[in-house]
Scaffold this motif. Structure first.
Motif, PDB file in Angstrom:
ATOM      1  N   ASP A   1      12.887  25.893 -22.865  1.00  0.00           N
ATOM      2  CA  ASP A   1      13.142  25.536 -24.263  1.00  0.00           C
ATOM      3  C   ASP A   1      13.961  26.576 -25.025  1.00  0.00           C
ATOM      4  N   ALA A   2      14.000  27.807 -24.507  1.00  0.00           N
ATOM      5  CA  ALA A   2      14.608  28.922 -25.266  1.00  0.00           C
ATOM      6  C   ALA A   2      14.029  28.978 -26.673  1.00  0.00           C
ATOM      7  N   SER A   3      12.731  28.706 -26.770  1.00  0.00           N
ATOM      8  CA  SER A   3      12.007  28.768 -28.040  1.00  0.00           C
ATOM      9  C   SER A   3      11.015  29.916 -27.917  1.00  0.00           C
ATOM     10  N   PHE A   4      11.374  31.083 -28.442  1.00  0.00           N
ATOM     11  CA  PHE A   4      10.693  32.309 -28.064  1.00  0.00           C
ATOM     12  C   PHE A   4       9.378  32.576 -28.800  1.00  0.00           C
ATOM     13  N   HIS A   5       9.095  31.803 -29.837  1.00  0.00           N
ATOM     14  CA  HIS A   5       7.875  32.062 -30.599  1.00  0.00           C
ATOM     15  C   HIS A   5       6.626  31.920 -29.732  1.00  0.00           C
ATOM     16  N   GLY A   6       6.570  30.863 -28.924  1.00  0.00           N
ATOM     17  CA  GLY A   6       5.389  30.634 -28.094  1.00  0.00           C
ATOM     18  C   GLY A   6       5.189  31.730 -27.070  1.00  0.00           C
ATOM     19  N   ALA A   7       6.259  32.144 -26.406  1.00  0.00           N
ATOM     20  CA  ALA A   7       6.164  33.204 -25.398  1.00  0.00           C
ATOM     21  C   ALA A   7       5.760  34.530 -26.049  1.00  0.00           C
ATOM     22  N   THR A   8       6.375  34.829 -27.178  1.00  0.00           N
ATOM     23  CA  THR A   8       6.059  36.069 -27.896  1.00  0.00           C
ATOM     24  C   THR A   8       4.596  36.077 -28.328  1.00  0.00           C
ATOM     25  N   GLU A   9       4.137  34.947 -28.839  1.00  0.00           N
ATOM     26  CA  GLU A   9       2.749  34.835 -29.300  1.00  0.00           C
ATOM     27  C   GLU A   9       1.757  35.070 -28.160  1.00  0.00           C
ATOM     28  N   ILE A  10       1.997  34.440 -27.006  1.00  0.00           N
ATOM     29  CA  ILE A  10       1.085  34.606 -25.879  1.00  0.00           C
ATOM     30  C   ILE A  10       1.085  36.054 -25.400  1.00  0.00           C
ATOM     31  N   ILE A  11       2.267  36.616 -25.158  1.00  0.00           N
ATOM     32  CA  ILE A  11       2.356  37.978 -24.627  1.00  0.00           C
ATOM     33  C   ILE A  11       1.733  38.989 -25.584  1.00  0.00           C
ATOM     34  N   CYS A  12       2.017  38.854 -26.865  1.00  0.00           N
ATOM     35  CA  CYS A  12       1.609  39.878 -27.838  1.00  0.00           C
ATOM     36  C   CYS A  12       0.200  39.679 -28.394  1.00  0.00           C
ATOM     37  N   SER A  13      -0.482  38.610 -28.003  1.00  0.00           N
ATOM     38  CA  SER A  13      -1.861  38.405 -28.476  1.00  0.00           C
ATOM     39  C   SER A  13      -2.885  38.558 -27.356  1.00  0.00           C
ATOM     40  N   ARG A  14      -2.423  38.888 -26.147  1.00  0.00           N
ATOM     41  CA  ARG A  14      -3.334  39.059 -25.017  1.00  0.00           C
ATOM     42  C   ARG A  14      -3.562  40.545 -24.744  1.00  0.00           C
ATOM     43  N   THR A  15      -4.729  40.872 -24.198  1.00  0.00           N
ATOM     44  CA  THR A  15      -5.017  42.260 -23.831  1.00  0.00           C
ATOM     45  C   THR A  15      -4.207  42.639 -22.596  1.00  0.00           C
ATOM     46  N   HIS A  16      -4.187  43.922 -22.299  1.00  0.00           N
ATOM     47  CA  HIS A  16      -3.431  44.384 -21.129  1.00  0.00           C
ATOM     48  C   HIS A  16      -3.987  43.765 -19.845  1.00  0.00           C
ATOM     49  N   SER A  17      -5.312  43.737 -19.707  1.00  0.00           N
ATOM     50  CA  SER A  17      -5.903  43.177 -18.483  1.00  0.00           C
ATOM     51  C   SER A  17      -5.640  41.678 -18.371  1.00  0.00           C
ATOM     52  N   GLN A  18      -5.701  40.958 -19.494  1.00  0.00           N
ATOM     53  CA  GLN A  18      -5.372  39.534 -19.473  1.00  0.00           C
ATOM     54  C   GLN A  18      -3.926  39.326 -19.038  1.00  0.00           C
ATOM     55  N   MET A  19      -3.043  40.178 -19.556  1.00  0.00           N
ATOM     56  CA  MET A  19      -1.624  40.031 -19.241  1.00  0.00           C
ATOM     57  C   MET A  19      -1.343  40.307 -17.773  1.00  0.00           C
ATOM     58  N   GLN A  20      -2.083  41.211 -17.162  1.00  0.00           N
ATOM     59  CA  GLN A  20      -1.894  41.472 -15.733  1.00  0.00           C
ATOM     60  C   GLN A  20      -2.265  40.244 -14.904  1.00  0.00           C
ATOM     61  N   SER A  21      -3.328  39.547 -15.298  1.00  0.00           N
ATOM     62  CA  SER A  21      -3.714  38.317 -14.601  1.00  0.00           C
ATOM     63  C   SER A  21      -2.647  37.242 -14.770  1.00  0.00           C
TER      64      SER A  21
END
Length: 315
Positions: free
Chosen positions: A99-119
Motif C-alpha cells: 500500500d505504501a501507506s506508512f502509518h500502519g507500519a510505523t504504528e506497529i513497529i513503534c508501539s511494540r516492545t523490543h522483545s515483541q518486535m524480535q518475535s
C-alpha cells in the motif's frame, strides 16, 4: 451455605469448525453465524479451529472465508484470524510493500516492545522471505527510515527501573537538539527515543515539562514533521498511555466525512485482546461519547456487527 460456581464449558474447536463449515458451505453463506462465532473466540481458540477445520475438511479456513465474505467484513475477519504476531507482520508488510501507506507500519513497529518486535521479525522473515529491515530500507526514507531501523534493532530495557539522573540529561539533550537551536538535530531524537525504555521516556517527558513548561510531545510537534514526527509521537505517547493514544487514533479514523476503515479495523482487531477496555475508557473520557456508539454511527451491516462484538459492552 456457599453457592458452587461452575465455570462455563469452553467451546469445542471441532464443533466450531463444523459449525463454520456448515455456515460457509450452504446455498448461501450464513454470515451472522460466522460473525457470532469468530468474534467470541480468543487467539488460541481461533488457532485450534483452523487446525480442526484443516484436519476434518482438508481445506484452509482462511481460503473459505475469503471466498464467502466480501469487502470490509472480509478484511476484518481475515485480519482477526491471524495469530497476533503473524498479524503484526502481515500489517507491516502490507503497509510497506503493497500500500505504501506508512502509518500502519510505523504504528506497529513503534508501539511494540523490543522483545515483541524480535518475535515479529522472525515471523516476518519466515513468512515473506525478506527481513523487516530490508523492507524498511527499500520503502521508507530519510529520518523516518532511521528511526524505524533504530527502533527495530536497538535493545531497550523493559524493566520499570528509571535512572532519574539520566532522564534529566536526556531531557536537556533533547531541548538542545530541538527547541534551543535553529534547525533540529534529528540524530539525538532518534538515539534517545529508540534506546530508552517506556518508563524512562515517561520520566524524560516529566522532566521536560517541569523545566520547559510543556510536554515532549509538543516539542516533537514543533521540531519535526511528516512520518518521522508520527514515529516519535507514537513512541512517546505509547510510553505514557497507549490506551489514550489508540483512542485518539480511533477518533481520527471516524472524524469528519467518511471513515478510514483500514485504520479503524486495524486498531480494533489488534487491540481487542490487549487493552480495549482501557481504550474505551479513554475514548469516553476524551470525547464524551462511547467508542461503541461512534463505531455504530460510522459503520454498517455485518462489518459493524463484527466490530461491535469485538468491542464488547459499553463502558
Amino acid at each position: 451455605m456457599a453457592t458452587l460456581v461452575v465455570p462455563p464449558i469452553p467451546p469445542c474447536p471441532r464443533d466450531d469448525a463444523m459449525h463454520l463449515h456448515h455456515a460457509l458451505k450452504g446455498l448461501k453463506c450464513d454470515t451472522d453465524a460466522v460473525v457470532n462465532l469468530l468474534a467470541h473466540r480468543d487467539a488460541t481458540q481461533r488457532a485450534n479451529i483452523v487446525h480442526e477445520f484443516r484436519a476434518i475438511y482438508s481445506e484452509e479456513l482462511s481460503e473459505c472465508l475469503e471466498k464467502e465474505l466480501h469487502g470490509k467484513l472480509e478484511s476484518a475477519i481475515l485480519l482477526w484470524m491471524h495469530d497476533p504476531v503473524v498479524r503484526d507482520a502481515v500489517i507491516i508488510r502490507q503497509c510497506l510493500a503493497v500500500d505504501a501507506s506508512f502509518h500502519g507500519a510505523t504504528e506497529i513497529i513503534c508501539s511494540r516492545t523490543h522483545s515483541q518486535m524480535q518475535s515479529i521479525k522472525e515471523v516476518y522473515l519466515s513468512k515473506f522471505g525478506a527481513s523487516v529491515d530490508h523492507d524498511v530500507e527499500a520503502h521508507t526514507s530519510a529520518d523516518h527510515k532511521k528511526i524505524l531501523l533504530a527502533y527495530l534493532n536497538n535493545p531497550r530495557d523493559e524493566s520499570d527501573e528509571v535512572d532519574m539522573e539520566q532522564a534529566g540529561k536526556d531531557a536537556k539533550a533533547l531541548y538542545k537538539a530541538g527547541e534551543k537551536r535553529l534547525g533540529t538535530d534529528e540524530d539525538t531524537f532518534i538515539k534517545i527515543f529508540s534506546e530508552r525504555s517506556a518508563p524512562h521516556l515517561v520520566a524524560v517527558n516529566s522532566y521536560y515539562n517541569h523545566v520547559h513548561g510543556h510536554s515532549l510531545k509538543k516539542a516533537v510537534k514543533n521540531e519535526t514533521s511528516g512520518h518521522f514526527r508520527h514515529a516519535l509521537l507514537t513512541i512517546v505517547q505509547c510510553a505514557e498511555n497507549p490506551a489514550k493514544y489508540f483512542a485518539k487514533v480511533l477518533y481520527k479514523s471516524m472524524k469528519g466525512l467518511g471513515t478510514d476503515d483500514v485504520t479503524l479495523t486495524r486498531i480494533i482487531v489488534t487491540r481487542t485482546e490487549i487493552d480495549m477496555h482501557y481504550i474505551k475508557i479513554e475514548y469516553f473520557k476524551k470525547y464524551h461519547k462511547t467508542l461503541n456508539d461512534a463505531v455504530h454511527s460510522d459503520t454498517l451491516g455485518h462489518y459493524r456487527d463484527f466490530l461491535l462484538q469485538l468491542l464488547g459492552p459499553n463502558v
